[in-house]
Scaffold this motif. Structure first.
Motif, PDB file in Angstrom:
ATOM      1  N   VAL A  86      39.448  42.935  50.268  1.00 19.88           N
ATOM      2  CA  VAL A  86      39.102  41.588  50.732  1.00 19.88           C
ATOM      3  C   VAL A  86      39.763  41.319  52.081  1.00 19.88           C
ATOM      4  CG1 VAL A  86      39.387  39.123  50.238  1.00 19.88           C
ATOM      5  CG2 VAL A  86      38.649  40.691  48.421  1.00 19.88           C
TER       6      VAL A  86
ATOM      7  N   GLN B  53      36.168  30.210  41.316  1.00 22.55           N
ATOM      8  CA  GLN B  53      36.588  31.609  41.276  1.00 22.55           C
ATOM      9  C   GLN B  53      37.250  31.920  42.616  1.00 22.55           C
ATOM     10  OE1 GLN B  53      35.965  34.170  38.856  1.00 22.55           O
ATOM     11  NE2 GLN B  53      35.482  32.482  37.505  1.00 22.55           N
ATOM     12  N   THR B  54      38.464  32.455  42.578  1.00 16.67           N
ATOM     13  CA  THR B  54      39.158  32.842  43.805  1.00 16.67           C
ATOM     14  C   THR B  54      39.520  34.315  43.731  1.00 16.67           C
ATOM     15  OG1 THR B  54      41.341  32.271  42.927  1.00 16.67           O
ATOM     16  CG2 THR B  54      40.146  30.530  44.110  1.00 16.67           C
ATOM     17  N   CYS B  55      39.938  34.852  44.863  1.00 19.47           N
ATOM     18  CA  CYS B  55      40.406  36.232  44.909  1.00 19.47           C
ATOM     19  C   CYS B  55      41.587  36.309  45.871  1.00 19.47           C
ATOM     20  CB  CYS B  55      39.282  37.171  45.349  1.00 19.47           C
ATOM     21  SG  CYS B  55      38.669  36.872  47.021  1.00 19.47           S
ATOM     22  N   THR B  56      42.222  37.459  45.895  1.00 15.62           N
ATOM     23  CA  THR B  56      43.337  37.694  46.807  1.00 15.62           C
ATOM     24  C   THR B  56      42.961  38.800  47.786  1.00 15.62           C
ATOM     25  OG1 THR B  56      44.347  39.320  45.331  1.00 15.62           O
ATOM     26  CG2 THR B  56      45.036  37.009  45.062  1.00 15.62           C
TER      27      THR B  56
ATOM     28  N   GLU C 252      42.395  42.559  46.577  1.00 11.23           N
ATOM     29  CA  GLU C 252      41.348  42.942  45.627  1.00 11.23           C
ATOM     30  C   GLU C 252      40.261  43.758  46.312  1.00 11.23           C
ATOM     31  OE1 GLU C 252      40.171  40.158  42.439  1.00 11.23           O
ATOM     32  OE2 GLU C 252      41.461  38.723  43.508  1.00 11.23           O
TER      33      GLU C 252
ATOM     34  N   THR D 238      34.561  44.994  43.514  1.00 10.76           N
ATOM     35  CA  THR D 238      34.859  44.197  42.322  1.00 10.76           C
ATOM     36  C   THR D 238      34.473  42.737  42.559  1.00 10.76           C
ATOM     37  OG1 THR D 238      36.675  45.680  41.772  1.00 10.76           O
ATOM     38  CG2 THR D 238      36.697  43.513  40.732  1.00 10.76           C
ATOM     39  N   ILE D 239      34.763  42.227  43.754  1.00 16.42           N
ATOM     40  CA  ILE D 239      34.423  40.842  44.103  1.00 16.42           C
ATOM     41  C   ILE D 239      32.902  40.674  44.111  1.00 16.42           C
ATOM     42  CG2 ILE D 239      34.537  39.082  45.916  1.00 16.42           C
ATOM     43  CD1 ILE D 239      37.209  39.783  44.326  1.00 16.42           C
TER      44      ILE D 239
ATOM     45  N   ARG E  15      31.760  40.407  40.589  1.00 19.54           N
ATOM     46  CA  ARG E  15      32.080  39.086  40.027  1.00 19.54           C
ATOM     47  C   ARG E  15      31.096  38.025  40.508  1.00 19.54           C
ATOM     48  NH1 ARG E  15      38.146  37.850  41.381  1.00 19.54           N
ATOM     49  NH2 ARG E  15      37.513  35.772  40.706  1.00 19.54           N
TER      50      ARG E  15
ATOM     51  N   VAL F 196      39.592  32.850  49.312  1.00 17.89           N
ATOM     52  CA  VAL F 196      40.638  33.859  49.231  1.00 17.89           C
ATOM     53  C   VAL F 196      41.961  33.103  49.283  1.00 17.89           C
ATOM     54  CG1 VAL F 196      41.633  35.919  50.300  1.00 17.89           C
ATOM     55  CG2 VAL F 196      39.164  35.479  50.498  1.00 17.89           C
TER      56      VAL F 196
END
Length: 153
Positions: free
Chosen positions: A3, A90-93, A96, A100-101, A104, A115
């Motif tokens: 990401v 829905q969040t991500c870092t 990641e 995969t993101i 999702r 993010v």
């Protein structure tokens, strides 16, 4: 691709959503009409709902607005965003994996994801288009490497 790399690819594009001070947000008390104007002005498909501009409290997409218009007519444009927004954001870092993101987003049927860092503060926003673009770049690099191996380069 991570990401973090997707965000860095966006940073040179002139798109909003890279640095914390350029992430497009709107407060939950703003109206759907105000959100529609913001989305049009910024040429974006979703806006993060946040009181402080740092932590996501919700997200509102063009689809959300259109659905409300379809159900209830034009009067919904004066409705507060907080009544319509998706609250379970829905969040991500940055660490990641972009694939995969992408999975999702596809499974959850949404197109935008804030993010965040370890404290939940926003670092940027990525779209499904960003994830697809990143994946295509990965595939092109893999193809080039395999072609080089086959050709003996």
């Amino acid at each position: 691709m991570l990401v973090k790399q997707l965000l860095s690819m966006k940073s040179g594009s002139g798109k909003p959503g890279i640095e914390a001070n350029s992430i497009v947000t709107i407060g939950p008390d703003a109206t759907l009409g105000e959100a529609a104007v913001l989305l049009a002005e910024q040429r974006i498909g979703a806006v993060v709902v946040s009181t402080d501009g740092k932590r996501p409290e919700g997200i509102l997409s063009e689809r959300d607005i259109v659905r409300q218009l379809g159900r209830n007519g034009i009067k919904v444009l004066s409705q507060p965003i907080g009544e319509v927004m998706t609250r379970a954001v829905q969040t991500c870092t940055t660490g990641e994996d972009a694939l995969t993101i992408l999975e999702r987003m596809t499974e959850g049927r949404f197109r935008h994801m804030p993010v965040v860092d370890d404290q939940g503060l926003m670092l940027g926003v990525i779209s499904i288009g960003d994830a697809v673009s990143g994946r295509l770049k990965e595939l092109a690099a893999e193809k080039e490497a395999l072609t080089g191996m086959i050709m003996g380069s």
